[in-house]
Design a protein around this motif. Structure first.
Motif, PDB file in Angstrom:
ATOM      1  N   UNK A   1       0.843  -1.203   0.000  1.00  0.00           N
ATOM      2  CA  UNK A   1       0.000   0.000   0.000  1.00  0.00           C
ATOM      3  C   UNK A   1       0.879   1.255   0.000  1.00  0.00           C
ATOM      4  N   UNK A   2       1.975   1.195   0.750  1.00  0.00           N
ATOM      5  CA  UNK A   2       2.911   2.318   0.750  1.00  0.00           C
ATOM      6  C   UNK A   2       3.495   2.567  -0.635  1.00  0.00           C
ATOM      7  N   UNK A   3       3.865   1.476  -1.308  1.00  0.00           N
ATOM      8  CA  UNK A   3       4.433   1.605  -2.659  1.00  0.00           C
ATOM      9  C   UNK A   3       3.400   2.141  -3.647  1.00  0.00           C
ATOM     10  N   UNK A   4       2.142   1.738  -3.467  1.00  0.00           N
ATOM     11  CA  UNK A   4       1.087   2.230  -4.359  1.00  0.00           C
ATOM     12  C   UNK A   4       1.014   3.750  -4.288  1.00  0.00           C
ATOM     13  N   UNK A   5       1.192   4.250  -3.047  1.00  0.00           N
ATOM     14  CA  UNK A   5       1.161   5.694  -2.859  1.00  0.00           C
ATOM     15  C   UNK A   5       2.232   6.385  -3.691  1.00  0.00           C
TER      16      UNK A   5
ATOM     17  N   UNK B   1       2.003   8.160  -8.446  1.00  0.00           N
ATOM     18  CA  UNK B   1       2.592   9.404  -8.920  1.00  0.00           C
ATOM     19  C   UNK B   1       3.236   9.263 -10.295  1.00  0.00           C
ATOM     20  N   UNK B   2       3.552   8.027 -10.693  1.00  0.00           N
ATOM     21  CA  UNK B   2       4.182   7.792 -12.000  1.00  0.00           C
ATOM     22  C   UNK B   2       3.160   7.496 -13.091  1.00  0.00           C
TER      23      UNK B   2
ATOM     24  N   UNK C   1      -1.165  10.158 -18.015  1.00  0.00           N
ATOM     25  CA  UNK C   1      -2.479  10.179 -18.669  1.00  0.00           C
ATOM     26  C   UNK C   1      -2.560   8.988 -19.616  1.00  0.00           C
ATOM     27  N   UNK C   2      -3.614   8.208 -19.516  1.00  0.00           N
ATOM     28  CA  UNK C   2      -3.761   7.029 -20.359  1.00  0.00           C
ATOM     29  C   UNK C   2      -2.980   5.831 -19.853  1.00  0.00           C
ATOM     30  N   UNK C   3      -2.221   6.008 -18.788  1.00  0.00           N
ATOM     31  CA  UNK C   3      -1.449   4.907 -18.206  1.00  0.00           C
ATOM     32  C   UNK C   3      -2.329   4.008 -17.348  1.00  0.00           C
ATOM     33  N   UNK C   4      -1.758   2.860 -16.989  1.00  0.00           N
ATOM     34  CA  UNK C   4      -2.530   1.864 -16.241  1.00  0.00           C
ATOM     35  C   UNK C   4      -1.744   1.439 -15.004  1.00  0.00           C
ATOM     36  N   UNK C   5      -2.430   1.420 -13.861  1.00  0.00           N
ATOM     37  CA  UNK C   5      -1.826   0.933 -12.621  1.00  0.00           C
ATOM     38  C   UNK C   5      -2.605  -0.298 -12.170  1.00  0.00           C
TER      39      UNK C   5
ATOM     40  N   UNK D   1     -11.706   0.314  -4.616  1.00  0.00           N
ATOM     41  CA  UNK D   1     -12.302   1.386  -3.806  1.00  0.00           C
ATOM     42  C   UNK D   1     -11.257   2.044  -2.925  1.00  0.00           C
ATOM     43  N   UNK D   2     -10.375   1.188  -2.355  1.00  0.00           N
ATOM     44  CA  UNK D   2      -9.404   1.693  -1.391  1.00  0.00           C
ATOM     45  C   UNK D   2      -8.358   2.603  -2.054  1.00  0.00           C
ATOM     46  N   UNK D   3      -7.943   2.242  -3.267  1.00  0.00           N
ATOM     47  CA  UNK D   3      -6.928   3.049  -3.969  1.00  0.00           C
ATOM     48  C   UNK D   3      -7.516   3.497  -5.309  1.00  0.00           C
ATOM     49  N   UNK D   4      -8.031   4.724  -5.361  1.00  0.00           N
ATOM     50  CA  UNK D   4      -8.772   5.163  -6.557  1.00  0.00           C
ATOM     51  C   UNK D   4      -7.929   5.180  -7.837  1.00  0.00           C
ATOM     52  N   UNK D   5      -6.606   5.236  -7.702  1.00  0.00           N
ATOM     53  CA  UNK D   5      -5.760   5.271  -8.907  1.00  0.00           C
ATOM     54  C   UNK D   5      -5.554   3.888  -9.518  1.00  0.00           C
ATOM     55  N   UNK D   6      -5.956   2.834  -8.784  1.00  0.00           N
ATOM     56  CA  UNK D   6      -5.769   1.473  -9.304  1.00  0.00           C
ATOM     57  C   UNK D   6      -6.826   1.179 -10.359  1.00  0.00           C
ATOM     58  N   UNK D   7      -6.372   0.659 -11.523  1.00  0.00           N
ATOM     59  CA  UNK D   7      -7.286   0.387 -12.636  1.00  0.00           C
ATOM     60  C   UNK D   7      -7.695  -1.071 -12.714  1.00  0.00           C
ATOM     61  N   UNK D   8      -6.771  -1.959 -12.316  1.00  0.00           N
ATOM     62  CA  UNK D   8      -7.115  -3.375 -12.433  1.00  0.00           C
ATOM     63  C   UNK D   8      -6.525  -4.194 -11.293  1.00  0.00           C
TER      64      UNK D   8
END
Ligand code: 5AD
Length: 442
Positions: free
Chosen positions: A58-62, A66-67, A70-74, A90-97
């Motif tokens: 979870x720390x690394x996701x934070x 940041x990397x 636009x159009x990228x996938x996490x 839900x917990x990490x809104x930047x996560x796509x899949x």
């Protein structure tokens, strides 16, 4: 060409799975990058075995979000992805899949959907899945390119150790066909691999419907050019007479077994639903030492499991002294939601577990040091694995899994040498070459 960045946490099987993921994406035209800043797809292959492992991710996701351009996938894949599933979106809104260990075939599709702005989780178990037709990109994943390679022979777990989340994250146990494993190993050896580590959650319970683990050891060990054969992790009571005989009679099988004991107390072992007693474990250790003289034994130990008393803990300490382990990985019990042990009473206070862990580590170190000091002056075949972290030396490994540093040219990396162990820190060794490079046999 799109670029993929992947970070891998946890066990050897995750390293092996990351090679599969990279192999899958390479077939789709992706190239690997070590720089998250230039990646189009960022993946984290995760571990769920202890809370600490998840907190690190979870720390690394934070940081990684940041990397994300636009159009990228996490994406989050692996055991923590399987455990949390859509909740992770839900917990990490930047996560796509979010994809579990059985869902990697769906990765290209979920990446394509993420590019369209659709976020998705796939955590279905596919009890037949072995990724048999996916060529692993081992060089790219680390941990096995070149001389050494991990080969997964069994996925999932049917044991139900009450502390363990793995049955919930990796699904039911299944073994690859022996012929498929042998074909893969032959291919690796043809490209220069000489050391193979067979992987499975309870690897010695391997059975493909026709062949058991003894057959597998003999078949893989019999591949011409195979020099070292290792496996991890075995389950203590799955060392049948057949497996012991195969180990003794298959020259590439190395003189080291990692044999997780978890506790030295029968009360605790019962509550953990381990299928052996302390006495039975000691018998297995003795049988291994009888079958393979000089074999190194290492283990995993959990302290502070619910209900563990001071007396139970002392039985673990006395077991470490009795077996004289070469090394041990020691863990404070971490409560995992979804495991049977959640229901157990008498939780051990954190401070007590922490204090026991420190005492245990001191004993493990003392025992290991005594064993290692006794090895100084003996000669061993080592595989030179790479450069050491410090001092301009090379790092090598004996068949007994001892790390030895030596002075030599980079050309030695990937070759076997004979060395004399000249000193020890208590855990690793300094060494000195005693002969020319040994010819590759087989
Ligand atoms: N808490 C602490 N350690 C654990 N392990 C597995 N589950 C847990 C847990 N809930 C340890 C075991 C296992 C190793 C891979 O991790 O010792 O052998």
């Amino acid at each position: 060409m799109p670029r993929i960045y992947i970070e891998t946490y946890g066990c050897q099987m995750n390293v092996s799975d990351s090679a599969l993921v990279l192999g899958l994406l390479r077939a789709q035209g992706y190239v690997r990058t070590d720089d998250p800043a230039e990646a189009d797809v960022l993946l984290v292959n995760t571990c769920a075995v202890r809370d600490h492992a998840e907190q690190r991710v979870l720390g690394r996701m934070g940081v990684l979000k940041g990397f994300k351009r636009a159009g990228g996938v996490l994406g989050v894949v692996g055991c923590m992805a399987q455990r949390l599933g859509p909740a992770l979106l839900e917990q990490v809104p930047q996560v796509d899949l979010v994809i579990g260990p059985d869902g990697y075939r769906g990765l290209p599709e979920l990446i394509a959907r993420a590019r369209q702005g659709e976020r998705a989780a796939d955590v279905r178990f596919q009890p037949w899945e072995h990724y048999e037709d996916v060529p692993a990109a081992r060089e790219a994943a680390g941990g096995g390119g070149g001389a050494s390679a991990f080969v997964t022979v069994q996925r999932g777990c049917d044991y139900r150790c009450t502390f363990c989340i793995v049955p919930m994250t990796r699904g039911p146990e299944r073994s690859r066909k022996l012929a498929d494993v042998v074909r893969e190993v032959e291919g690796l050896v043809a490209r220069g691999t000489t050391e193979v580590t067979l992987l499975g959650q309870t690897v010695n319970s391997y059975h493909d419907g026709e062949h058991d683990f003894a057959d597998l050891l003999r078949a893989v060990g019999g591949v011409a050019g195979m020099r070292r054969l290792r496996f991890t992790s075995p389950y203590p009571t799955d060392f049948s007479e057949r497996v012991l005989a195969a180990m003794a009679q298959t020259p590439p099988v190395c003189e080291h077994v990692h044999l997780p004991v978890q506790s030295g107390s029968n009360r605790v072992l019962r509550r953990m639903l381990r299928r052996y007693t302390r006495e039975r474990y000691l018998e297995v250790a003795a049988a291994l030492r009888h079958a393979v003289p000089g074999i190194a034994l290492t283990t995993d130990i959990i302290v502070g499991f619910p209900g563990e008393t001071e007396q139970d803990f002392e039985e673990t300490v006395s077991l470490v002294r009795e077996v004289r382990f070469d090394d041990a990985y020691t863990f404070k019990y971490s409560l995992r939601d979804g495991t049977p042990a959640v229901k157990l009473k008498d939780r051990v206070p954190e401070a007590v577990a922490g204090e026991r862990l420190e005492r245990l580590i001191a004993v493990v170190r003392r025992v290991a040091r005594a064993k290692n000091v006794a090895l100084v002056g003996t000669t061993h075949e080592v595989l030179v694995e790479g450069k050491a972290k410090r001092g301009g030396l090379l790092q090598a490994r004996t068949r007994g899994n001892k790390v030895a540093l030596l002075d030599g040219p980079d050309e030695w990396i990937g070759t076997y040498r004979r060395v004399r162990l000249t000193g020890t820190t208590g855990s690793t060794f300094t060494s000195w070459p005693v002969a020319q490079e040994l010819a590759v046999v087989g």
